[in-house]
Motif scaffolding. Structure first.
Motif, PDB file in Angstrom:
ATOM      1  N   THR A 184       0.820  -1.215   0.000  1.00 30.78           N
ATOM      2  CA  THR A 184       0.000   0.000   0.000  1.00 30.78           C
ATOM      3  C   THR A 184       0.852   1.262   0.000  1.00 30.78           C
ATOM      4  OG1 THR A 184      -0.139   0.177   2.431  1.00 30.78           O
ATOM      5  CG2 THR A 184      -1.824  -1.160   1.309  1.00 30.78           C
ATOM      6  N   GLY A 185       2.158   1.142   0.210  1.00 31.89           N
ATOM      7  CA  GLY A 185       3.026   2.305   0.357  1.00 31.89           C
ATOM      8  C   GLY A 185       2.852   3.375  -0.703  1.00 31.89           C
ATOM      9  N   PRO A 186       2.772   3.014  -2.002  1.00 33.71           N
ATOM     10  CA  PRO A 186       2.604   4.044  -3.024  1.00 33.71           C
ATOM     11  C   PRO A 186       1.308   4.851  -2.904  1.00 33.71           C
ATOM     12  CG  PRO A 186       3.513   2.062  -4.004  1.00 33.71           C
ATOM     13  CD  PRO A 186       3.121   1.705  -2.596  1.00 33.71           C
ATOM     14  N   SER A 231      -2.556  -5.257  13.944  1.00 41.21           N
ATOM     15  CA  SER A 231      -1.419  -4.889  14.787  1.00 41.21           C
ATOM     16  C   SER A 231      -0.136  -5.623  14.417  1.00 41.21           C
ATOM     17  CB  SER A 231      -1.759  -5.124  16.265  1.00 41.21           C
ATOM     18  OG  SER A 231      -2.159  -6.463  16.480  1.00 41.21           O
ATOM     19  N   ASP A 232      -0.236  -6.869  13.956  1.00 39.41           N
ATOM     20  CA  ASP A 232       0.977  -7.623  13.648  1.00 39.41           C
ATOM     21  C   ASP A 232       1.633  -7.178  12.343  1.00 39.41           C
ATOM     22  OD1 ASP A 232      -1.408  -8.855  12.514  1.00 39.41           O
ATOM     23  OD2 ASP A 232      -0.081 -10.417  11.754  1.00 39.41           O
ATOM     24  N   THR A 233       0.952  -6.329  11.565  1.00 39.00           N
ATOM     25  CA  THR A 233       1.514  -5.877  10.287  1.00 39.00           C
ATOM     26  C   THR A 233       2.015  -4.429  10.320  1.00 39.00           C
ATOM     27  OG1 THR A 233      -0.585  -5.027   9.386  1.00 39.00           O
ATOM     28  CG2 THR A 233      -0.126  -7.388   9.100  1.00 39.00           C
ATOM     29  N   GLN A 234       1.924  -3.774  11.459  1.00 40.94           N
ATOM     30  CA  GLN A 234       2.196  -2.340  11.496  1.00 40.94           C
ATOM     31  C   GLN A 234       3.632  -1.979  11.140  1.00 40.94           C
ATOM     32  OE1 GLN A 234       2.056  -0.545  15.535  1.00 40.94           O
ATOM     33  NE2 GLN A 234       1.830  -2.630  16.307  1.00 40.94           N
ATOM     34  N   GLU A 235       4.592  -2.882  11.374  1.00 39.99           N
ATOM     35  CA  GLU A 235       5.985  -2.567  11.053  1.00 39.99           C
ATOM     36  C   GLU A 235       6.217  -2.393   9.559  1.00 39.99           C
ATOM     37  OE1 GLU A 235       8.887  -5.103  12.797  1.00 39.99           O
ATOM     38  OE2 GLU A 235       8.329  -4.602  14.847  1.00 39.99           O
ATOM     39  N   MET A 236       5.285  -2.823   8.749  1.00 38.31           N
ATOM     40  CA  MET A 236       5.395  -2.608   7.313  1.00 38.31           C
ATOM     41  C   MET A 236       5.287  -1.127   6.954  1.00 38.31           C
ATOM     42  SD  MET A 236       5.789  -5.631   5.837  1.00 38.31           S
ATOM     43  CE  MET A 236       6.983  -5.762   7.148  1.00 38.31           C
ATOM     44  N   LEU A 237       4.647  -0.327   7.816  1.00 37.01           N
ATOM     45  CA  LEU A 237       4.401   1.079   7.505  1.00 37.01           C
ATOM     46  C   LEU A 237       5.024   2.062   8.482  1.00 37.01           C
ATOM     47  CD1 LEU A 237       0.641   0.958   6.385  1.00 37.01           C
ATOM     48  CD2 LEU A 237       2.674   1.099   4.929  1.00 37.01           C
ATOM     49  N   THR A 238       5.352   1.621   9.697  1.00 40.02           N
ATOM     50  CA  THR A 238       5.958   2.557  10.638  1.00 40.02           C
ATOM     51  C   THR A 238       7.278   3.071  10.072  1.00 40.02           C
ATOM     52  OG1 THR A 238       6.944   0.671  11.821  1.00 40.02           O
ATOM     53  CG2 THR A 238       4.886   1.565  12.694  1.00 40.02           C
ATOM     54  N   LEU A 239       7.569   4.329  10.289  1.00 41.11           N
ATOM     55  CA  LEU A 239       8.732   5.060   9.790  1.00 41.11           C
ATOM     56  C   LEU A 239       8.622   5.430   8.315  1.00 41.11           C
ATOM     57  CD1 LEU A 239      11.707   3.180  11.546  1.00 41.11           C
ATOM     58  CD2 LEU A 239      10.421   5.163  12.360  1.00 41.11           C
ATOM     59  N   HIS A 240       7.559   5.017   7.636  1.00 41.03           N
ATOM     60  CA  HIS A 240       7.343   5.447   6.250  1.00 41.03           C
ATOM     61  C   HIS A 240       7.232   6.972   6.245  1.00 41.03           C
ATOM     62  CE1 HIS A 240       5.394   6.156   2.387  1.00 41.03           C
ATOM     63  NE2 HIS A 240       5.588   4.892   2.053  1.00 41.03           N
ATOM     64  N   PRO A 241       7.938   7.660   5.349  1.00 42.20           N
ATOM     65  CA  PRO A 241       7.969   9.123   5.406  1.00 42.20           C
ATOM     66  C   PRO A 241       6.626   9.800   5.185  1.00 42.20           C
ATOM     67  CG  PRO A 241       8.987   8.303   3.379  1.00 42.20           C
ATOM     68  CD  PRO A 241       8.781   7.121   4.264  1.00 42.20           C
ATOM     69  N   HIS A 242       5.655   9.095   4.625  1.00 42.64           N
ATOM     70  CA  HIS A 242       4.365   9.723   4.346  1.00 42.64           C
ATOM     71  C   HIS A 242       3.234   9.166   5.205  1.00 42.64           C
ATOM     72  CE1 HIS A 242       6.409  10.389   0.249  1.00 42.64           C
ATOM     73  NE2 HIS A 242       6.505  11.491   0.964  1.00 42.64           N
ATOM     74  N   ARG A 293       8.337   1.702  -0.437  1.00 41.75           N
ATOM     75  CA  ARG A 293       9.285   2.222   0.554  1.00 41.75           C
ATOM     76  C   ARG A 293       9.193   1.366   1.808  1.00 41.75           C
ATOM     77  NH1 ARG A 293      10.271   8.468   0.368  1.00 41.75           N
ATOM     78  NH2 ARG A 293       9.590   9.023  -1.732  1.00 41.75           N
ATOM     79  N   PHE A 294      10.352   1.117   2.395  1.00 41.15           N
ATOM     80  CA  PHE A 294      10.402   0.443   3.696  1.00 41.15           C
ATOM     81  C   PHE A 294      11.575   1.014   4.452  1.00 41.15           C
ATOM     82  CE2 PHE A 294      12.016  -2.750   6.623  1.00 41.15           C
ATOM     83  CZ  PHE A 294      10.861  -3.084   7.328  1.00 41.15           C
ATOM     84  N   VAL A 295      11.325   1.469   5.674  1.00 40.96           N
ATOM     85  CA  VAL A 295      12.387   2.044   6.500  1.00 40.96           C
ATOM     86  C   VAL A 295      12.591   1.141   7.711  1.00 40.96           C
ATOM     87  CG1 VAL A 295      13.170   4.066   7.769  1.00 40.96           C
ATOM     88  CG2 VAL A 295      11.720   4.364   5.745  1.00 40.96           C
ATOM     89  N   ALA A 296      13.757   0.518   7.785  1.00 41.40           N
ATOM     90  CA  ALA A 296      14.051  -0.389   8.899  1.00 41.40           C
ATOM     91  C   ALA A 296      14.329   0.379  10.183  1.00 41.40           C
ATOM     92  CB  ALA A 296      15.239  -1.274   8.543  1.00 41.40           C
ATOM     93  N   GLY A 297      15.047   1.486  10.081  1.00 37.82           N
ATOM     94  CA  GLY A 297      15.383   2.270  11.269  1.00 37.82           C
ATOM     95  C   GLY A 297      16.770   1.937  11.792  1.00 37.82           C
ATOM     96  N   ALA A 356      11.140  -3.245  -1.989  1.00 40.77           N
ATOM     97  CA  ALA A 356      11.019  -1.971  -1.275  1.00 40.77           C
ATOM     98  C   ALA A 356      12.373  -1.373  -0.924  1.00 40.77           C
ATOM     99  CB  ALA A 356      10.184  -2.153  -0.009  1.00 40.77           C
ATOM    100  N   THR A 357      13.402  -2.209  -0.817  1.00 39.61           N
ATOM    101  CA  THR A 357      14.752  -1.729  -0.498  1.00 39.61           C
ATOM    102  C   THR A 357      15.661  -1.710  -1.725  1.00 39.61           C
ATOM    103  OG1 THR A 357      15.407  -3.976   0.164  1.00 39.61           O
ATOM    104  CG2 THR A 357      14.601  -2.511   1.900  1.00 39.61           C
ATOM    105  N   GLN A 358      15.091  -2.011  -2.901  1.00 37.89           N
ATOM    106  CA  GLN A 358      15.832  -2.017  -4.169  1.00 37.89           C
ATOM    107  C   GLN A 358      17.003  -2.997  -4.170  1.00 37.89           C
ATOM    108  OE1 GLN A 358      15.046  -0.170  -7.211  1.00 37.89           O
ATOM    109  NE2 GLN A 358      13.150  -0.250  -6.038  1.00 37.89           N
TER     110      GLN A 358
END
Length: 365
Positions: free
Chosen positions: A23-25, A45-56, A172-176, A290-292
């Motif tokens: 869904t990121g795009p 709740s178990d999928t939230q790490e897919m989107l946390t830290l996403h810049p948008h 996009r995926f941001v690991a942190g 997502a990380t190319q």
């Protein structure tokens, strides 16, 4: 649809990890089309790490999959808390990306100026009418492995007059920082240099989408025989860890193994640091996109057009079986998919070498 700019939007995707990542795009396209918009997500709740830290993504709201198992009062308390949190945001746009009834209920309760959802047939004429009246717009879903899932998601925005640009379409995926540091330490503990390894994630939560153990062993042995560093990963489920144990028993040489030791953010960091990724239709394959990270993706019974790597360097391998993609739990329900078994290790190695050369990552070790 109104041309007035949207101030706050809620994007709802109540599905599995890979579905949520894809869904990121939608968030990026909304942010580009409406500068200054605040965009929230609602996911399990178990999928939230897919989107946390996403810049948008501003806030990720969650629903627990276990809520339905709670007593009536406990369920009411949790849903009431969620409703209050969402109501306080005063959304003027809701983008609902599945046929889950939660989206229809929230669209009716929150009353945004615009709401859009897939046009689906519910289980009765009355239910279909209720669904249709819950939203101000509905978009058609092109199924049958004819359109990528990301584009199907973006169709929700196209339906309300928002056209995605090329810049807004990548995943996009941001690991942190914490996840990256943790993975670096784990790799160092196994004597592996960051960026110098090929990551093989051979399993899926649905094992009928998994390449045979013997084939993976042959590929790994071919790589280690020529001096490539291989790292294995897998989810912490018993079935996947048992599969990895069988694989390691067949290997001619030991390899680094982080199976069952990583959070989703850490797995993303591990994939981002690899020279290349080899795997099947799975969440890690989407994380590679997502990380190319260059990826070799093996597809059997699942649809490669609908679920293949999105806008990233990759080689997608299938065999021309007339029955694929069937979406079945193995041939005849056997949990074994002949269209995957037919893919040879030699072909996968050749495709991997071609991809490494193409992306300038061909120097091993």
């Amino acid at each position: 649809m109104s041309d007035a700019p949207f101030r706050r939007a809620l994007v709802i995707k109540l599905r599995h990890h890979g579905d949520v990542l894809l869904t990121g795009p939608v968030f990026s396209t909304l942010a580009e089309a409406h500068p200054g918009i605040e965009i929230d997500a609602l996911v399990y709740s178990d999928t939230q790490e897919m989107l946390t830290l996403h810049p948008h993504v501003r806030t990720v709201h969650t629903i627990g999959r276990d809520w339905r198992k709670l007593g009536p009062l406990a369920q009411l308390s949790r849903y009431w808390g969620l409703y209050k949190a969402l109501k306080s945001r005063d959304y003027d746009l809701i983008v609902h990306l599945t046929d889950h009834w939660h989206g229809a209920r929230l669209a009716r309760l929150l009353k945004p100026r615009v709401s859009v959802a897939p046009s689906v047939k519910k289980n009765s004429a009355r239910a279909s009418k209720t669904w249709a009246k819950s939203f101000t717009a509905r978009y058609p879903v092109v199924g049958g492995n004819r359109r990528h899932t990301v584009d199907i998601h973006l169709d929700a925005l196209r339906r309300i007059g928002i056209q995605p640009s090329e810049a807004s379409k990548p995943l996009r995926f941001v690991a942190g920082d914490a996840a990256e540091a943790s993975v670096a330490a784990k790799l160092e503990g196994q004597g592996v240099a960051s960026g110098g390894y090929i990551l093989i994630h051979p399993t899926s939560r649905w094992l009928f989408k998994t390449w045979p153990v013997a084939h993976v062993a042959t590929l790994v042995d071919a790589l280690t025989a020529r001096g490539d560093t291989v790292v294995l990963s897998a989810a912490p489920s018993k079935a996947e860890l048992d599969w990895i144990a069988q694989l390691k028993m067949k290997l001619a040489r030991p390899v680094a193994d982080l199976s069952g030791q990583l959070s989703l953010k850490e797995l993303g960091a591990l994939i981002a640091g690899a020279r290349a990724f080899v795997g099947v239709d799975s969440v890690p394959m989407h994380l590679a996109a997502a990380t190319q990270t260059p990826a070799v993706a093996l597809f059997g019974p699942s649809g490669d057009i609908e679920w293949g790597p999105w806008r990233s360097p990759h080689r997608l391998i299938t065999e021309p079986f007339s029955c694929r993609p069937c979406g079945q739990d193995g041939c005849g329900g056997s949990k074994v998919s002949d269209c995957l078994t037919a893919i040879t290790p030699e072909r996968v190695l050749a495709e991997l070498d071609g991809l490494l050369a193409e992306t300038g990552r061909g120097v091993s070790r």
